[in-house]
Design an enzyme around this catalytic site. Structure first.
Site, PDB file in Angstrom:
ATOM      1  N   VAL A 146      -0.254   7.873   1.220  1.00  0.00           N
ATOM      2  CA  VAL A 146       0.636   8.850   1.864  1.00  0.00           C
ATOM      3  C   VAL A 146       1.451   8.192   2.974  1.00  0.00           C
ATOM      4  CG1 VAL A 146       0.710  10.963   3.209  1.00  0.00           C
ATOM      5  CG2 VAL A 146      -0.947  10.747   1.367  1.00  0.00           C
ATOM      6  N   GLY A 186       0.832  -1.208   0.000  1.00  0.00           N
ATOM      7  CA  GLY A 186       0.000   0.000   0.000  1.00  0.00           C
ATOM      8  C   GLY A 186       0.856   1.243   0.000  1.00  0.00           C
ATOM      9  N   SER A 208       1.184   6.802  14.774  1.00  0.00           N
ATOM     10  CA  SER A 208       0.788   8.214  14.833  1.00  0.00           C
ATOM     11  C   SER A 208       1.918   9.121  14.393  1.00  0.00           C
ATOM     12  CB  SER A 208       0.360   8.604  16.250  1.00  0.00           C
ATOM     13  OG  SER A 208       0.115   9.993  16.303  1.00  0.00           O
ATOM     14  N   GLY A 209       1.517  10.252  13.884  1.00  0.00           N
ATOM     15  CA  GLY A 209       2.510  11.254  13.505  1.00  0.00           C
ATOM     16  C   GLY A 209       2.220  11.879  12.153  1.00  0.00           C
ATOM     17  N   GLY A 210       1.159  11.387  11.504  1.00  0.00           N
ATOM     18  CA  GLY A 210       0.823  11.935  10.199  1.00  0.00           C
ATOM     19  C   GLY A 210       1.926  11.640   9.195  1.00  0.00           C
ATOM     20  N   ARG A 226     -17.540  18.490  17.630  1.00  0.00           N
ATOM     21  CA  ARG A 226     -17.316  18.408  16.180  1.00  0.00           C
ATOM     22  C   ARG A 226     -18.652  18.183  15.464  1.00  0.00           C
ATOM     23  NH1 ARG A 226     -11.653  15.414  14.493  1.00  0.00           N
ATOM     24  NH2 ARG A 226     -10.342  16.431  16.054  1.00  0.00           N
ATOM     25  N   HIS A 256      -5.142   7.317  22.022  1.00  0.00           N
ATOM     26  CA  HIS A 256      -4.277   8.429  21.598  1.00  0.00           C
ATOM     27  C   HIS A 256      -5.101   9.444  20.805  1.00  0.00           C
ATOM     28  CE1 HIS A 256      -2.048  10.392  18.343  1.00  0.00           C
ATOM     29  NE2 HIS A 256      -0.988  10.403  19.136  1.00  0.00           N
ATOM     30  N   ASN A 257      -5.867   8.956  19.854  1.00  0.00           N
ATOM     31  CA  ASN A 257      -6.656   9.874  19.030  1.00  0.00           C
ATOM     32  C   ASN A 257      -7.749  10.564  19.849  1.00  0.00           C
ATOM     33  OD1 ASN A 257      -5.068   8.630  17.104  1.00  0.00           O
ATOM     34  ND2 ASN A 257      -6.700   8.574  15.576  1.00  0.00           N
ATOM     35  N   ASN A 299      -5.584   2.475  11.023  1.00  0.00           N
ATOM     36  CA  ASN A 299      -6.375   2.745  12.227  1.00  0.00           C
ATOM     37  C   ASN A 299      -7.535   1.757  12.332  1.00  0.00           C
ATOM     38  OD1 ASN A 299      -5.161   4.817  13.668  1.00  0.00           O
ATOM     39  ND2 ASN A 299      -5.993   6.390  12.309  1.00  0.00           N
TER      40      ASN A 299
END
Lengths: 626, 626
Positions: free
Chosen positions: B175, B172, B295-297, B451, B353-354, B269
């Site tokens: 990004v 995969g 995590s960390g984008g 949100r 975390h999220n 995720n």
């Protein structure tokens, strides 16, 4: 009361024919006495020898036991010659009320009939000996066998006031099942009730039947097949069992016994997704499945609950008569039971009902927590009672008044109750459904979390002793503001509840009718209130309460009172989570610009999630290289 | 870069042997040129006729296309006589960098070897004609066929700096997948990368390979079997695909291609219950499955993410080297990646975390909403920047400073962003998990619901115009109190987050180590902050922050500042849901007597749910006949 009928008379009088016909008409099982002979007797008869009375002794004993059991459960019809009075006495030893039906005919007629029967062979003299043995009774019903079997059967049914097959079955005699069954029996429905006789439930049916002997229209069963067979087709069975895997287990037992067109109703608090799955599962058997939320507790179940039935509409049509007959009635006399929608919509609506209930309870708890610093229980009861005479009237407010007044000796019961709230999950389900559907469900979530936080009693007590509180408490809140705040929060609670219904209705294409739902909730259930009656009127016009200027004005007018209440909470170190949730929701929904643009910026910054722009009405996605 | 190697020389020089050996060692697929003749050639040769150059034309064309494809994807080894320079030119038409390997041997040796080969028959004169045709190259690698095939293979590998099989696969190239692959490549790992070539993704692999030509240690694939075959055993494959059903689909494709002992890693995720199920599913194939939260984008993935791997510990041991090599490093240089626990624990920890991240963002949004009435974006950036130099330092605060300063022409970008926050579900998952586990998760739930409420933009704008606001706004909040309140709320947020982890750890017997988790979260991830570093120290001693007098004192000292902030919100008609949730939680947890006794009384009143009594320490159930 379980009817036990013995059809008797000489050989060839037609006992078996009549017993079978009667069984078909009434749903009572029938037995042929000849099938109960011990093996020694069968052997003797096989050798062509006649039985004597000592041979008959163990056989009659067996039949007596059988009749005794039938009188306790399900009833029965026995076809048995029972020619002598002493045989009949023996048969009656264990059953309370045997109905004796004597088929009378003369020797010539019976002889003629017997000789006409194909393949039937009778030893000469046997019929004669039967007539010699026969001791005609001076009790019971006597029918003339010259009449047709149909006429005879009708006559017996009429004379014994025998019931036809039951029109409805209740599976499970827990608190709710028992209460609903008696409610149905009161309305005159012929009922069959079932409970398993396993584990600690050996005596459940027997006890229920003996406690309710006065009802002539209830038959009790512990055998599932006989329970099912006792029901008129299409069969209609209400399952009143613990929600969860048990429902699936029971379905797998019962579905193979049912016929096409029968209908199962799940009256428990099942999760709506389980119900949707079970509707599909039942279709494979050609059986309808109605998931019906039932609210009102034991009292409601017994005297008129609020019922929210979902599933196939044509399946509901088959059970509407009885569900609507037992339901509470609204102000205009219409039943608080009406078709809700397909799939698990009935259970979804019940789940949201419970969510609203959680909040209504939490608001009262917050008021109580706030007022108990400055008021006695009785003063608070007086205050709430005065509110309950006006537009704030509700079932939950009224029971709160009773609770506040209830004493045990010198102590108020309320003061003795540990501040640890329990829950059975439906509040949490509502909040999870809202999270899934993208619905703002802050009040229900707050009420659930307040119950959770109360459960950490030990830790709270410990921390309370470790954290010094210097804040000075104020004397008492403004009662007029309090009342307005309560009115405000209840309105928002109902708005949020119906918004959850609205989202589900759209997501699942249920086409829910809020006017119907508010009407169903106007009586019989825990959240009945005069507010619900008022909402029924609004929902006839629009699903969104905020679309009514009257409602907006009311909330806008009361807004500052809620602010005042929350401020009082802050100054007195009291958590007012549900009031606060109602206030913030109103503030948010009436605010054009929220700071959510920062969140979108952050998401775009670290995750390139993009954002929409207020200067791009096309709603396109934008990204900034931050 | 995909290596394309052509092994050439006269018939009998051992091309196929060497190509096969080389393929085994390197994982590159090999082809035999003879298998690519068009049918006309095969027919001609079958008739015993020699091919001329015009016959060879379409054959060489085919091979050229094959090599061109291989140079774009996966690389290849071709065994082909390629005796003439013009044949070689033709072969090289489409592939960029062909490595030519000439197997040189003299006529006598080859003749001797050929005659020794069992069953091998060669026309006299054919070998001689080959030597006559042969044009020796003055480029490429020349090896002496007198050496053993092993020696020759080693020499080629050494000379071409050819790589052995890849040690790791990335499935995969979105990004995150791309960024992680380059991160791994930077650390010197031999990689295979895969992306399907379907839908809009035809060019993904080719583009990635051409954009990253500089990397000699990445092989690209669009054929799943070849991707799998290119990996050293035990194979280790990181799936970087969209969470959900796609993961199951990919697993079902890939599991049958794997061998016992191989390990799959899901770096998406995924929901922790899905991961637990997949761990079990993989066991059926003898394959390990690691659910790793990452995590960390994009930035973190490229340069060092925070990684939370869960699953079998021995399976993790097989992949630890590479995951720990690419992870961010904590203050002491240790990788922000460490084994979390069994089943879906890694993904659960990532989910929490999220959730913490949601709240951290919401708190900043609430501060922003509160301050923007009285401050410019730049003033606010200055304020936050000064905070970020102290104990409030965090990644999210720092990017907020950048966001506040970012301009597009004369306008601040932030001012142009629509106030409608999106979400991808993990915040909602956290809240739902808390509801299931009986954990008080008021802050995450509030952040999720905020949100949601922001998303009803149109309705809000409409209502804002319909509801008159008379409340006068105040000038500006007390900044010192604001800062204290922010510190307070962040501490409560982390406490609630870790309480959720604690409940899951107990419920599922995961034995989570909070010190490890805080350490993993101290760098590389979105919620890294100096607070996290501080918490690591506490969690070495106790899982409950409230058990530290220092923390309690800090919160107790700051409590009134939060009250002050909330009060300011009330007076300025601003919803401060997450701040409020933090405050009420602290108040509730430090209050001995909550009003939950009323709720228990109500439940007992209408549902006979019973209650516990404060005067019965045995905790028995009591019921009152109200």
């Amino acid at each position: 009361m379980n009817q036990v009928v013995v059809i008797f008379g000489v050989s060839g009088c037609g006992k078996t024919t009549i017993a079978r016909l009667l069984s078909e008409k009434t749903g009572l099982p029938y037995f042929d006495a000849d099938d109960f002979h011990p093996s020694a007797n069968i052997e003797k008869m096989g050798r062509g020898l006649a039985l004597d009375d000592s041979d008959r002794e163990p056989w009659l004993e067996r039949l007596s036991i059988k009749l005794g059991e039938a009188s306790k459960e399900g009833g029965a019809i026995l076809a048995c010659s029972a020619l002598k009075e002493k045989y009949r006495k023996k048969l009656a030893e264990r059953a309370n009320d045997i109905h004796w039906v004597y088929l009378r005919g003369n020797y010539e007629l019976i002889k003629k009939r017997m000789s006409e029967r194909e393949g039937h062979f009778m030893k000469p003299g046997l019929l004669r000996s039967q007539f010699e043995t026969l001791e005609e009774p001076d009790y019971g019903i006597v029918v003339n066998i010259e009449d047709s079997p149909q006429e005879i059967t009708e006559k017996i049914i009429f004379n014994l006031q025998m019931k036809n097959k039951s029109v409805f079955g209740v599976y499970g005699l827990g608190v709710m099942g028992r209460s609903l069954a008696l409610n149905m029996a009161d309305k005159g429905f012929e009922l069959s009730v079932f409970n398993r006789a396993e584990g600690g439930e050996q005596q459940v049916v027997a006890q229920f039947m003996s406690e309710n002997e006065g009802y002539g229209n209830i038959k009790g069963f512990t055998d599932l097949r006989r329970f099912v067979d006792s029901l008129e087709q299409p069969r209609r069975i209400l399952l009143m069992i613990k929600a969860g895997a048990v429902v699936d287990q029971v379905m797998e037992q019962i579905l193979p016994l049912l016929s096409k067109g029968d209908v199962l109703i799940d009256g428990g608090n099942s999760h709506y997704t389980d119900t949707a799955r079970r509707v599909k599962r039942s279709v494979a058997f050609g059986v309808g499945f109605i998931g019906a939320g039932i609210s009102g507790g034991e009292e409601g179940a017994r005297n008129g609950p609020s019922i929210m039935p979902g599933g196939g509409q044509s399946d509901y049509a088959k059970v509407a008569d009885i569900l609507e007959a037992i339901a509470a009635k609204d102000a205009s006399g219409k039943p608080c039971c009406q078709y809700i929608g397909p799939e698990g919509s009935g259970h979804f609506v019940k789940m949201v009902h419970n969510g609203i209930e959680y909040v209504e309870m939490q608001l009262l708890a917050e008021l109580y927590g706030l007022l108990k610093e400055s008021m006695s229980n009785e003063e608070m009861a007086d205050l709430f009672e005065s509110w309950n005479r006006g537009s704030l009237e509700s079932y939950l407010l009224s029971i709160t008044v009773s609770i506040l007044r209830k004493k045990e000796g010198e102590s108020f019961v309320l003061d003795l109750i540990l501040d640890r709230a329990g829950n059975k999950g439906t509040g949490s389900w509502s909040s999870k459904a809202a999270l899934d559907l993208g619905v703002v469900n802050t009040m229900m979530a707050s009420a659930v979390f307040e119950r959770y936080v109360s459960s950490f009693k030990k830790r709270r007590t410990e921390l309370a002793s470790q954290v010094p509180v210097s804040q000075e408490k104020e004397s008492s809140p403004d009662l007029a503001a309090l009342k307005e705040a309560y009115s405000f929060a209840r309105l928002i609670n109902h708005q949020q509840g119906f918004e959850l219904l609205d989202a589900a209705s759209k997501e699942y294409a249920w086409n829910l009718d809020f006017e119907v739902i508010a009407r169903i909730w106007s009586n019989g259930c825990i959240i009945k209130s005069s507010l619900m009656n008022r909402l029924e009127g609004y929902f006839g016009q629009d699903t969104d309460l905020f679309s009514f200027a009257e409602i907006r004005d009311e909330l806008s007018r009361q807004e500052s009172s809620v602010g005042q209440l929350l401020d009082y909470g802050l100054r007195n170190r009291m958590a007012l989570s549900s009031f606060s949730a109602s206030y913030y929701y109103w503030i948010n929904m009436t605010t054009d610009l929220l700071p959510a643009n920062l969140i979108q910026a952050q998401r775009d910054f670290f995750g390139a999630h993009t954002y929409q722009r207020s200067d791009d009405p096309g709603g396109r996605s934008h990204h900034t290289d931050w």
